[in-house]
Design an enzyme around this catalytic site. Structure first.
Site, PDB file in Angstrom:
ATOM      1  N   HIS A  34      45.621  -3.147  11.871  1.00 23.41           N
ATOM      2  CA  HIS A  34      45.041  -4.101  13.153  1.00 23.41           C
ATOM      3  C   HIS A  34      45.566  -5.487  13.022  1.00 23.41           C
ATOM      4  O   HIS A  34      46.150  -5.929  12.545  1.00 23.41           O
ATOM      5  CB  HIS A  34      43.412  -4.497  12.393  1.00 23.41           C
ATOM      6  N   SER A  35      45.440  -5.211  14.469  1.00 27.49           N
ATOM      7  CA  SER A  35      46.379  -6.672  15.108  1.00 27.49           C
ATOM      8  C   SER A  35      47.729  -7.096  14.483  1.00 27.49           C
ATOM      9  O   SER A  35      48.295  -5.576  15.542  1.00 27.49           O
ATOM     10  CB  SER A  35      45.618  -7.996  14.596  1.00 27.49           C
ATOM     11  N   ALA A  36      48.120  -7.991  14.106  1.00 29.12           N
ATOM     12  CA  ALA A  36      49.083  -7.860  13.777  1.00 29.12           C
ATOM     13  C   ALA A  36      49.536  -6.706  12.884  1.00 29.12           C
ATOM     14  O   ALA A  36      50.935  -5.982  12.930  1.00 29.12           O
ATOM     15  CB  ALA A  36      49.537  -9.172  12.817  1.00 29.12           C
TER      16      ALA A  36
END
Length: 290
Positions: A140-142
């Site tokens: 998720h995300s990074a």
């Protein structure tokens, strides 16, 4: 419901953040037909409040989906869930004094430290539990950035052997740091510089822009990209651009844009991520029957 599973924490390195959690559904899977779901959390490479245990709501949604369908946890084609922590970059709101903070607690990571930890953690899991490539890597995300950086071979510890996953699922990921920061008027430069250094170094670490071909690195793999229409932190061009790069490189892409809710709903609520990963497992099982 994640709390109903046997949960263990393992250290894969000396730093306190070189740890991972495992939730056991059927770790001793004798059929060798079940998959592991392995999660890499986000938090802008630096937020100490976002750790491996934030995956628990998604696990709960998996278990609820089985209960709703009238099945048992044994009917889920998953052997176990794992979630990885990794060393973090400094955070201005949570400062540490390097003179007084022990090295095994200091958050001073810079690329490729975060990615090296992900690679080391996966090697630890594969060596200990022997599931090989039978896993879905979710970031998720990074964490999504880290998942695709892994495929691109951007780690500095390539001598640590890791089998790549059957599928990679990037949720609301950051894949082009330069473009992402520019579209937000330079507002994200602080945490990106903290993780990757000066801006002239970003593109060489960006999954969307790194040289080479995902078709060579990940032949026959399934690349999944998901984004919420309500995401308040990462915009849709990040996912669209990464999908275009993967398709250009000849990788099979499943692009899902029907997630809802703000950025952190992906792990705080977990319904959408659980739904898509269950769909991915169906695809993988169908592939195995062909």
């Amino acid at each position: 419901m994640a709390s109903s599973l046997k949960y263990t924490v393992h250290q894969y390195g000396a730093h306190e953040l070189q740890r991972l959690g495992v939730w056991d559904l059927d770790v001793a899977d004798k059929t060798h037909t079940k998959y592991w779901i392995v999660f890499i959390h986000g938090g802008a490479w630096r937020d100490p409040r976002v750790a491996h245990d934030t995956f628990a709501p998604v696990i709960t949604r998996f278990l609820e989906s089985s209960s709703t369908a009238g099945g048992s946890t044994g009917s889920i084609p998953v052997a176990a869930f794992a979630s990885l922590d990794y060393r973090l970059s400094p955070h201005p709101e949570f400062p540490q004094d390097p003179a007084t903070t022990p090295p095994d607690r200091f958050r001073g990571a810079k690329h490729p430290d975060h990615l090296d930890d992900v690679r080391a953690a996966l090697a630890f899991l594969q060596n200990r539990f022997g599931f090989g490539s039978r896993y879905v890597l979710v970031g998720h995300s990074a964490g999504a950035c880290l998942a695709y950086q892994l495929l691109a071979g951007l780690s500095s510890i390539e001598d640590v052997e890791v089998e790549f996953p059957a599928a990679v699922f990037g949720v609301e990921g950051i894949y082009d740091m330069t473009g992402f920061n520019a579209r937000f008027g330079g507002g994200y430069a602080g945490f990106l510089e903290g993780a990757f250094g000066p801006q002239d170094r970003w593109d060489e670490a960006a999954p969307m822009k790194c040289p080479g071909s995902y078709g060579d690195w990940y032949p026959g793999g399934l690349a999944v990209l998901g984004h919420s229409v309500d995401d308040d932190m990462v915009d849709m061009p990040e996912t669209d651009g990464m999908a275009e790069r993967l398709k250009k490189d000849g990788v099979e892409v499943l692009l899902v844009k029907d997630l809802t809710g703000p950025h952190d709903d992906a792990w705080q609520d977990g319904r959408g991520v659980a739904r898509i990963v269950l769909r991915v497992l169906d695809i993988l099982r169908e592939r195995a029957r062909e």
